[in-house]
Write a protein that holds these residues in place. Structure first.
Motif, short mmCIF file in Angstrom:
data_model
loop_
_atom_site.label_atom_id
_atom_site.label_comp_id
_atom_site.label_asym_id
_atom_site.label_seq_id
_atom_site.Cartn_x
_atom_site.Cartn_y
_atom_site.Cartn_z
N GLU A 40 0.83 -1.21 0.00
CA GLU A 40 0.00 0.00 0.00
C GLU A 40 0.87 1.26 0.00
O GLU A 40 0.63 2.20 -0.76
CB GLU A 40 -0.92 -0.01 1.21
N LEU A 41 1.89 1.27 0.83
CA LEU A 41 2.78 2.43 0.89
C LEU A 41 3.65 2.54 -0.36
O LEU A 41 3.84 3.63 -0.90
CB LEU A 41 3.67 2.34 2.14
N ALA A 42 4.17 1.41 -0.83
CA ALA A 42 5.05 1.43 -2.00
C ALA A 42 4.34 1.93 -3.24
O ALA A 42 4.92 2.65 -4.06
CB ALA A 42 5.63 0.03 -2.24
N LEU A 43 3.07 1.58 -3.38
CA LEU A 43 2.33 1.96 -4.58
C LEU A 43 1.51 3.24 -4.42
O LEU A 43 1.37 4.00 -5.37
CB LEU A 43 1.39 0.83 -5.00
N TYR A 44 0.98 3.49 -3.19
CA TYR A 44 -0.05 4.51 -3.06
C TYR A 44 0.23 5.56 -1.99
O TYR A 44 -0.68 6.34 -1.66
CB TYR A 44 -1.40 3.85 -2.78
N HIS A 45 1.44 5.61 -1.45
CA HIS A 45 1.73 6.70 -0.52
C HIS A 45 1.40 8.03 -1.21
O HIS A 45 1.76 8.25 -2.37
CB HIS A 45 3.21 6.68 -0.10
N GLU A 171 -6.90 -4.00 -15.98
CA GLU A 171 -5.64 -4.12 -15.25
C GLU A 171 -5.60 -3.14 -14.06
O GLU A 171 -4.64 -2.40 -13.86
CB GLU A 171 -4.44 -3.94 -16.17
N PHE A 172 -6.66 -3.18 -13.30
CA PHE A 172 -6.81 -2.36 -12.10
C PHE A 172 -6.75 -3.21 -10.84
O PHE A 172 -6.06 -2.87 -9.87
CB PHE A 172 -8.14 -1.60 -12.18
N VAL A 173 -7.45 -4.33 -10.84
CA VAL A 173 -7.58 -5.14 -9.64
C VAL A 173 -6.26 -5.79 -9.24
O VAL A 173 -6.00 -6.02 -8.07
CB VAL A 173 -8.69 -6.19 -9.82
N ASP A 174 -5.39 -6.06 -10.21
CA ASP A 174 -4.12 -6.73 -9.90
C ASP A 174 -3.20 -5.89 -9.01
O ASP A 174 -2.25 -6.42 -8.43
CB ASP A 174 -3.37 -7.10 -11.18
N ALA A 175 -3.47 -4.61 -8.89
CA ALA A 175 -2.61 -3.73 -8.09
C ALA A 175 -3.16 -3.49 -6.68
O ALA A 175 -2.61 -2.66 -5.95
CB ALA A 175 -2.40 -2.39 -8.80
N PHE A 176 -4.20 -4.20 -6.28
CA PHE A 176 -4.63 -4.13 -4.89
C PHE A 176 -3.57 -4.78 -4.00
O PHE A 176 -3.02 -5.83 -4.35
CB PHE A 176 -5.97 -4.86 -4.69
N PRO A 177 -3.27 -4.19 -2.85
CA PRO A 177 -2.29 -4.79 -1.95
C PRO A 177 -2.68 -6.21 -1.54
O PRO A 177 -3.87 -6.51 -1.36
CB PRO A 177 -2.28 -3.84 -0.76
N VAL A 178 -1.68 -7.06 -1.38
CA VAL A 178 -1.92 -8.46 -1.06
C VAL A 178 -1.23 -8.85 0.25
O VAL A 178 -0.18 -8.31 0.60
CB VAL A 178 -1.43 -9.40 -2.18
N HIS A 179 -1.85 -9.78 0.95
CA HIS A 179 -1.21 -10.46 2.07
C HIS A 179 -0.48 -11.68 1.49
O HIS A 179 -1.04 -12.40 0.67
CB HIS A 179 -2.24 -10.91 3.10
N ARG A 180 0.74 -11.90 1.94
CA ARG A 180 1.50 -13.08 1.51
C ARG A 180 1.42 -14.14 2.60
O ARG A 180 1.61 -13.85 3.78
CB ARG A 180 2.96 -12.71 1.24
N VAL A 181 1.14 -15.37 2.19
CA VAL A 181 1.02 -16.47 3.15
C VAL A 181 1.82 -17.67 2.67
O VAL A 181 2.18 -17.77 1.49
CB VAL A 181 -0.46 -16.88 3.35
N GLU A 182 2.09 -18.57 3.61
CA GLU A 182 2.82 -19.80 3.30
C GLU A 182 2.32 -20.91 4.21
O GLU A 182 2.06 -20.69 5.41
CB GLU A 182 4.32 -19.60 3.51
N MET A 183 2.17 -22.12 3.66
CA MET A 183 1.81 -23.27 4.47
C MET A 183 3.08 -23.87 5.04
O MET A 183 3.99 -24.26 4.29
CB MET A 183 1.06 -24.30 3.63
N HIS A 184 3.15 -23.92 6.36
CA HIS A 184 4.36 -24.42 7.02
C HIS A 184 3.96 -25.31 8.19
O HIS A 184 3.26 -24.87 9.10
CB HIS A 184 5.23 -23.26 7.52
#
Length: 375
Positions: A40-45, A171-184
């Motif tokens: 969010e900050l990197a793209l939309y500050h 090509e608008f929705v792809d730039a919504f901020p994402v949470h990154r997850v991992e199965m561990h």
């Protein structure tokens, strides 16, 4: 994180240093932040975000090329689909086209010019409303539409006002901020962002919100051990906003992505997060902070679920190749040969663009989601 980023000036020199300091200070205050907060900050500050500065981002002079920049014939094909929608709604006046992520108006101009070329009556009923967060791009859009003779079509969206027409997001929705997850270890963990050894780094932890696991559970998704994925929660709220504003009409979402079963399949064990800068793509989100685009593939199942939740009907999910074919891009290309002033070079450029737009190994595999509220 690369050794260059941790031990030298490399990543600092590529990045917006003021933005890096802002994100670093927030991490210092909070201990760590979600990747969604970082993105969010990197793209939309407001001052330093990638999409908020006056630097050119899209097009050959920028970092990436979207379909509208590839050729105006893309917009002409969308114009034909919009004209069909208008007729399906019994020709309402006005018919509002509200475009999210309008940029400097490249797609809008191509749509309007396509309607003018076709002599379509929709042009007299059309009200164009751009939604664009960058005031520099918005001013450029207004200037370009005025220069092309379309100034009277341009209007500002009125907050709270419902529209009849079409909401467009290319090509608008792809730039919504994402949470990154991992199965561990059989547990879904979130990947946070910390400041370590002089630069940003990953750090696993518990989920920041149950919305993440709830989303995957609703979709029937269980990640494989060691698999990473991205979850964008913002598009659900965006769909709610769009649905609330649409009295009658349609929504067109064009983007790269898949239904959830494909998006989170075993062939994408590392997720889909990518960074784009100067027409190159890589997978390090911590390089060139504020100076590179960050995107992740769209979860179209989540969009369709949200649409149904908010009273919209899912009318179609298809590929861009099939969408453009059904919209008549082939006929537009053939007719182009008969237009006065079109040179062989013009035609060949358009034909090459069409092949690029429908290429099943490239842009042709983008998805097009059509939602509707016709009554």
């Amino acid at each position: 994180m690369s050794e260059q980023g941790a031990g030298g000036r490399g990543y600092w020199d590529e990045s917006n240093e003021a933005l890096v300091a802002i994100i670093r200070d927030r991490i210092a205050d909070e201990g760590r932040i979600t990747f969604a907060a970082f993105m969010e900050l990197a793209l939309y500050h407001p001052q330093y975000g990638y999409y908020r500065t006056d630097a050119v981002r899209a097009g050959r002079a920028g970092d990436f090329i979207t379909a509208p920049e590839a050729h105006a014939i893309f917009g002409h094909a969308i114009a034909r689909r919009l004209a069909a929608m208008w007729r399906q709604l019994d020709r309402p006046e006005p018919f509002t086209l509200r475009e999210y992520g309008a940029g400097a108006g490249t797609l809008a101009l191509a749509i309007l010019d396509g309607l003018r070329t076709d002599g379509d009556d929709l042009l007299t009923a059309l009200r164009y409303e751009p939604v664009e967060i960058n005031p520099v791009r918005e001013a450029e859009l207004a200037e370009r539409l005025d220069a092309a003779g379309f100034a009277d079509v341009l209007h500002q969206p009125v907050p709270g006002e419902q529209i009849t027409g079409c909401v467009l997001a290319n090509e608008f929705v792809d730039a919504f901020p994402v949470h990154r997850v991992e199965m561990h270890g059989g547990e879904l963990r979130e990947i946070y962002v910390v400041w370590r050894d002089g630069w940003f780094a990953d750090e696993p932890g518990p989920l920041s919100t149950p919305e993440i696991s709830d989303r995957l559970a609703r979709e029937g998704i269980t990640l494989a051990e060691g698999q990473r994925a991205e979850i964008a929660l913002g598009p659900t709220g965006w769909i709610a906003e769009v649905a609330a504003a649409l009295e009658r009409g349609y929504v067109l979402v064009i983007d790269y992505g898949y239904p959830a079963a494909e998006l989170y399949g075993p062939e994408r064990r590392d997720g889909t997060l990518k960074a784009y800068t100067r027409h190159t793509v890589h997978d390090d989100p911590y390089r060139a902070v504020g100076e590179q685009d960050l995107t992740a593939h769209v979860d179209f199942t989540a969009l369709m679920d949200a649409a149904r939740d908010h009273g919209l009907t899912v009318l179609d999910l298809t590929t861009q190749a099939d969408f453009l074919a059904d919209a008549g891009i082939g006929e537009i290309l053939v007719a182009m040969q008969r237009r006065p002033g079109i040179t062989a070079e013009d035609y060949l450029a358009a034909r090459a663009a069409v092949m690029h737009l429908i290429d099943p190994g490239g842009m042709g595999r983008f998805r097009v989601l059509t939602l509707g509220r016709e009554e």
